[in-house]
Scaffold this active site. Structure first.
Site, PDB file in Angstrom:
ATOM      1  N   HIS A 127      -6.292   4.065   4.964  1.00 39.52           N
ATOM      2  CA  HIS A 127      -7.691   4.134   4.525  1.00 39.52           C
ATOM      3  C   HIS A 127      -8.432   2.805   4.686  1.00 39.52           C
ATOM      4  O   HIS A 127      -9.656   2.765   4.652  1.00 39.52           O
ATOM      5  CB  HIS A 127      -7.788   4.654   3.086  1.00 39.52           C
ATOM      6  CG  HIS A 127      -7.409   3.668   2.026  1.00 39.52           C
ATOM      7  ND1 HIS A 127      -6.196   3.697   1.371  1.00 39.52           N
ATOM      8  CD2 HIS A 127      -8.085   2.629   1.473  1.00 39.52           C
ATOM      9  CE1 HIS A 127      -6.149   2.732   0.473  1.00 39.52           C
ATOM     10  NE2 HIS A 127      -7.287   2.062   0.523  1.00 39.52           N
ATOM     11  N   ASP A 156      -0.706   7.416   4.185  1.00 39.66           N
ATOM     12  CA  ASP A 156      -1.698   6.354   3.987  1.00 39.66           C
ATOM     13  C   ASP A 156      -1.184   5.009   4.480  1.00 39.66           C
ATOM     14  O   ASP A 156      -1.357   3.979   3.824  1.00 39.66           O
ATOM     15  CB  ASP A 156      -2.120   6.250   2.518  1.00 39.66           C
ATOM     16  CG  ASP A 156      -3.396   5.418   2.352  1.00 39.66           C
ATOM     17  OD1 ASP A 156      -4.182   5.329   3.317  1.00 39.66           O
ATOM     18  OD2 ASP A 156      -3.597   4.838   1.264  1.00 39.66           O
ATOM     19  N   SER A 198      -5.669  -2.989  -1.343  1.00 36.44           N
ATOM     20  CA  SER A 198      -5.017  -1.933  -0.568  1.00 36.44           C
ATOM     21  C   SER A 198      -4.360  -2.490   0.688  1.00 36.44           C
ATOM     22  O   SER A 198      -4.992  -3.205   1.465  1.00 36.44           O
ATOM     23  CB  SER A 198      -6.042  -0.866  -0.167  1.00 36.44           C
ATOM     24  OG  SER A 198      -6.504  -0.171  -1.290  1.00 36.44           O
TER      25      SER A 198
END
Length: 341
Positions: free
Chosen positions: A84, A117, A198
């Site tokens: 992402h 992811d 992230s």
């Protein structure tokens, strides 16, 4: 008159004593010499020592409209991050990698896997990079201290610490709006993780990467604002991340571990089989629509997401014993290539 003079003399003597007491030596901290600078090595196993080891192997990954973090896998520029983080650049958008020493390099996507992811990018024109020490997530324990490193809110090289709060949390990578295709078998931690973390590492106290920070629980998040840490963050276990990163690095594509069923939440708990894939692992093991799976190995299954997360925690070809209704069923897990939209 004698009485009055005696009282006046006593008061004068008291005031003189008080003045003398207040005019004694004065100590001022500003006049004290500064302490000697620390010259020794950071204590082994301390957060300071972990930070010194890990920081050179963590980068900021910048794309149009946002940024995340990444973990240096190879000295020539392979970097592991979240899908992402770089998904918006999947059709040729610009990606820049910023290193801890201030250098930067353009990068391109080597491969990505929305279902886990994870993504791998390659920084161009670099060499001799410090690489991460990859650990294992198989022996993590609840309460174990961990450290998170990344670039929250564009604050490059931020270090936070906490513990492993829980293990095997089924978490949708896209939050509550994410589909079951993005369910992670996550490590939960209270080390502060914020937007921008992230793709950065979650490491143990030896500085070994045990997870890839991926998501946070953010109860106050709205469409117009990003939520911040409330002490509930999630990381992809390193054993799963290593397997996917290896595939992406070597082939540009990833495979997904599958059971070969479509499931929904059971009425009284468990994961109820809605549809069985023809020729898949579940059909070969004798599962049928309507069956309710309540255990996966030793792991209790209380929802459909829990089953998906449990399956993805294993590698294709592994044999696992399921509890289906009241019977035990052995199944050999299958695999399928991840299709990119």
């Amino acid at each position: 008159m004698l009485a009055v003079g005696g009282v006046a003399g006593g008061v004068g003597g008291y005031l003189g004593y008080e003045a003398a007491d207040r005019s004694g030596p004065v100590t001022n901290a500003l006049n004290a010499p500064p302490p000697a600078q620390q010259t020794g090595n950071a204590p082994q196993g301390s957060i300071e020592q972990v930070a010194q080891k890990v920081l050179p192997t963590v980068v900021q990954v910048q794309v149009s409209g946002g940024a995340g973090s990444g973990i240096v896998l190879s000295s020539d520029g392979l970097v592991l991050t979240n899908n992402h983080v770089v998904e918006s650049a999947a059709n040729g958008g610009a990606i820049k990698v910023l290193f801890q020493d201030g250098r930067s390099a353009e990068a391109k996507i080597v491969g990505r896997d929305p279902s886990s992811d994870l993504a791998v990018v390659k920084a161009s024109g670099v060499s001799g990079l410090a690489t991460a020490d990859l650990g294992t997530s198989s022996d993590l324990r609840i309460g174990q201290p961990v450290v998170a490193v990344g670039s929250p809110f564009d604050l490059n090289g931020t270090v936070t610490s906490g513990i492993v709060s829980s293990l095997n949390r089924p978490v949708r990578a896209g939050g509550e709006d994410g589909s079951q295709a993005t369910v992670l078998n996550a490590i939960q931690t209270d080390a502060a993780i914020n937007p921008g973390n992230s793709g950065g590492p979650l490491v143990d106290m030896q500085g070994r990467v045990v997870g890839v920070n991926s998501a946070i629980y953010s109860p106050n998040r709205t469409q117009s604002s990003q939520g911040g840490s409330v002490g509930i963050g999630f990381a992809i276990p390193m054993d799963q991340a290593r397997r996917t990163a290896t595939e992406l690095s070597e082939t540009g594509k990833a495979t997904q571990t599958v059971l070969g069923v479509q499931v929904t939440d059971g009425t009284n708990g468990g994961a109820q089989v809605r549809e069985v894939t023809a020729g898949g692992a579940a059909e070969q093991a004798g599962l049928k629509a309507g069956d309710v799976i309540t255990k996966f190995g030793d792991r209790k299954i209380d929802s459909s997401d829990a089953l998906v997360a449990a399956v993805r925690s294993r590698a294709p070809g592994e044999k696992v014993q399921l509890t289906v209704d009241d019977r035990a069923v052995e199944v050999t897990l299958g695999s399928q290539p991840v299709e990119l939209k």
